[in-house]
Design a protein around this motif. Structure first.
Motif, PDB file in Angstrom:
ATOM      1  N   ILE A  11       7.765  -9.592  -4.057  1.00  0.00           N
ATOM      2  CA  ILE A  11       7.006  -9.154  -5.223  1.00  0.00           C
ATOM      3  C   ILE A  11       7.142 -10.149  -6.366  1.00  0.00           C
ATOM      4  CG2 ILE A  11       6.892  -7.366  -7.010  1.00  0.00           C
ATOM      5  CD1 ILE A  11       7.598  -5.346  -4.758  1.00  0.00           C
ATOM      6  N   GLN A  12       8.354 -10.655  -6.569  1.00  0.00           N
ATOM      7  CA  GLN A  12       8.551 -11.629  -7.640  1.00  0.00           C
ATOM      8  C   GLN A  12       7.736 -12.890  -7.381  1.00  0.00           C
ATOM      9  OE1 GLN A  12      10.239 -11.165 -10.575  1.00  0.00           O
ATOM     10  NE2 GLN A  12       9.161 -13.077 -11.058  1.00  0.00           N
ATOM     11  N   ASP A  20       3.762   0.133 -12.276  1.00  0.00           N
ATOM     12  CA  ASP A  20       4.741  -0.285 -11.293  1.00  0.00           C
ATOM     13  C   ASP A  20       5.963  -0.880 -11.953  1.00  0.00           C
ATOM     14  OD1 ASP A  20       5.894  -1.956  -8.994  1.00  0.00           O
ATOM     15  OD2 ASP A  20       4.208  -0.901  -8.060  1.00  0.00           O
ATOM     16  N   LYS A  48       4.132 -12.419  -8.100  1.00  0.00           N
ATOM     17  CA  LYS A  48       3.940 -12.539  -9.542  1.00  0.00           C
ATOM     18  C   LYS A  48       3.925 -14.006  -9.969  1.00  0.00           C
ATOM     19  CE  LYS A  48       6.219 -11.508 -13.936  1.00  0.00           C
ATOM     20  NZ  LYS A  48       7.363 -10.829 -14.599  1.00  0.00           N
ATOM     21  N   ILE A  84       2.009  -7.761 -12.429  1.00  0.00           N
ATOM     22  CA  ILE A  84       1.312  -8.886 -11.818  1.00  0.00           C
ATOM     23  C   ILE A  84       0.240  -9.363 -12.777  1.00  0.00           C
ATOM     24  CG2 ILE A  84      -0.133  -9.601  -9.880  1.00  0.00           C
ATOM     25  CD1 ILE A  84       2.722  -9.035  -9.106  1.00  0.00           C
ATOM     26  N   ASN A 121       4.152   1.352  -5.684  1.00  0.00           N
ATOM     27  CA  ASN A 121       5.563   1.727  -5.743  1.00  0.00           C
ATOM     28  C   ASN A 121       5.701   3.211  -5.434  1.00  0.00           C
ATOM     29  OD1 ASN A 121       8.213   2.270  -6.357  1.00  0.00           O
ATOM     30  ND2 ASN A 121       8.124   1.552  -8.478  1.00  0.00           N
ATOM     31  N   HIS A 172       5.796  -0.377  -1.326  1.00  0.00           N
ATOM     32  CA  HIS A 172       7.229  -0.689  -1.343  1.00  0.00           C
ATOM     33  C   HIS A 172       8.014   0.459  -1.962  1.00  0.00           C
ATOM     34  CE1 HIS A 172       7.428  -1.646  -5.715  1.00  0.00           C
ATOM     35  NE2 HIS A 172       6.154  -1.912  -5.526  1.00  0.00           N
ATOM     36  N   LEU A 202       0.161  -3.719  -5.780  1.00  0.00           N
ATOM     37  CA  LEU A 202       1.474  -3.138  -5.515  1.00  0.00           C
ATOM     38  C   LEU A 202       1.431  -1.628  -5.653  1.00  0.00           C
ATOM     39  CD1 LEU A 202       3.767  -5.654  -7.409  1.00  0.00           C
ATOM     40  CD2 LEU A 202       3.269  -5.567  -4.961  1.00  0.00           C
ATOM     41  N   ASP A 237      11.817  -7.215  -2.929  1.00  0.00           N
ATOM     42  CA  ASP A 237      11.899  -7.630  -4.331  1.00  0.00           C
ATOM     43  C   ASP A 237      11.534  -9.106  -4.485  1.00  0.00           C
ATOM     44  OD1 ASP A 237      12.761  -5.093  -4.878  1.00  0.00           O
ATOM     45  OD2 ASP A 237      14.854  -5.630  -5.196  1.00  0.00           O
ATOM     46  N   TYR A 247       6.953  -3.692 -11.343  1.00  0.00           N
ATOM     47  CA  TYR A 247       6.650  -5.114 -11.451  1.00  0.00           C
ATOM     48  C   TYR A 247       5.273  -5.274 -12.086  1.00  0.00           C
ATOM     49  CZ  TYR A 247      10.149  -5.045  -7.751  1.00  0.00           C
ATOM     50  OH  TYR A 247      11.260  -4.816  -7.005  1.00  0.00           O
TER      51      TYR A 247
END
Length: 360
Positions: free
Chosen positions: A123-124, A2, A127, A6, A137, A110, A135, A120, A4
């Motif tokens: 998601i941040q 992804d 994390k 995690i 993507n 997402h 997640l 965004d 992002y």
């Protein structure tokens, strides 16, 4: 996999319910910038497999909610759409009820970075708080095209890197990649049902999206005119790229809430005059004021609906319309009309022209 990352260390990861109980950062911030719009969608509108005790996946965008519920059919996975009925999926800010839905969900579907700022931020914060929501993507591995030269300079950071158009799902072929990404995520979410998920994905890609692609191709191949004027935001370039047609958006930025400048109207009038355009498309979830202005001040007789599959109306929910039904009942009939292939009375079934001509 992804955009992002995690944290996965067991001792650092907290459960979603722990985050709720302790007032974790995500819930406390309420995804700053809220407009007060209701963010959660009722179970009557957005759940598949209602009543299941299996995993729950929530989606930040209608199109991918719809793909996910198709893939989850026959499994205990519940899929929910976070975008309220009647709102466009790009350009709105949810309230804290959506925050709670994301924390409680087992997976968050997402559209990738830099398209929905609230997603965004969510998601941040997942994390930062080590919340274990998976997640998914949908944009991973999708080749994005360059933005139109007419793009509003303020929008140049939107998309996967500078100068890329994020609305890839309007191209049915690119949409297949997102279906595969969702299938990978749901298979991980419910490994005992991986075979069903992947079979559903193969069926949807090879039968539904392939048919939509072929039927769009036939419409654009039959057209003598290769220019479409839209009283809508800059969301339809992938249709133009895929089928060799010039899409002329009235609003040149990427947000449906973008302002229409006098110069935009002037340019649209020139296009309409140059190409003898009688009908134009208007965004279903956007203001109709500029479309009405073009009808009043040019040779355009009427406007008809287009949508980038970013939201749903109440009657669409009541009829259980998804990406497929919207393509066949909204976009395809309108493209037939605005290209001059058929008259409004010849498309969309009985009563379509009356319902959608200069719709409110």
């Amino acid at each position: 996999m992804d955009d992002y990352e995690i944290g996965t260390e067991t001792e650092r990861t907290i459960s979603r319910r722990q985050a709720l109980a302790t007032g974790g950062g995500l819930l406390a911030t309420g995804l700053a910038g809220c407009t007060g719009l209701t963010g959660s969608t009722s179970s009557d509108d957005s759940e598949e497999n209602s009543g299941s005790e299996g995993p729950v996946a929530v989606a930040s965008f209608f199109s991918f909610y719809d793909f996910a519920r198709e893939l989850a059919d026959g499994t205990p996975i519940t899929v929910k759409n976070l975008v309220p009925t009647g709102l466009h999926g790009h350009g709105w800010e949810p309230n804290a009820s959506v925050t709670r839905d994301i924390i409680e969900a087992d997976a968050f579907i997402h559209v990738g970075k830099d398209f929905q700022p609230w997603a965004d931020r969510a998601i941040q914060t997942l994390k930062d708080d080590d919340v274990d929501t998976q997640l998914i993507n949908v944009r991973e591995g999708v080749e994005l095209v360059e933005l139109a030269a007419s793009l509003d300079p303020d929008e140049e950071g939107v998309g996967q890197g500078r100068g890329k158009d994020p609305h890839f799902w309007l191209d049915p072929r690119r949409a297949k990649t997102s279906v595969d990404n969702i299938a990978d995520g749901l298979a991980e979410l419910a490994p005992d049902h991986e075979a069903t998920v992947r079979e559903n994905a193969e069926t949807y890609n090879s039968e539904v999206l392939a048919r939509i692609d072929a039927d769009y191709q036939a419409i654009f191949d039959a057209a003598d005119r290769k220019v479409v004027q839209l009283a809508a935001h800059n969301a339809f370039q992938y249709i133009g790229v895929r089928y060799g047609v010039e899409m002329r958006p009235l609003v040149v930025n990427l947000a449906a809430s973008g302002d229409v400048k006098p110069s935009d109207i002037t340019e649209a009038k020139a296009v309409i005059d140059e190409h003898d355009i009688e009908y134009i498309g208007a965004g279903v979830f956007e203001t109709r004021k500029p479309a009405k202005q073009l009808v009043a001040e040019t040779a355009v007789s009427a406007y008809f609906p287009v949508t980038p599959y970013a939201g749903v109306r109440e009657e669409w929910v009541a009829n259980d319309w998804g990406y497929e039904e919207i393509a066949y009942n909204i976009n395809m009939p309108t493209f037939e009309v605005v290209l001059g292939n058929k008259s409004p009375e010849e498309v969309g079934g009985e009563g379509w022209a009356e319902q959608w001509r200069n719709f409110e």
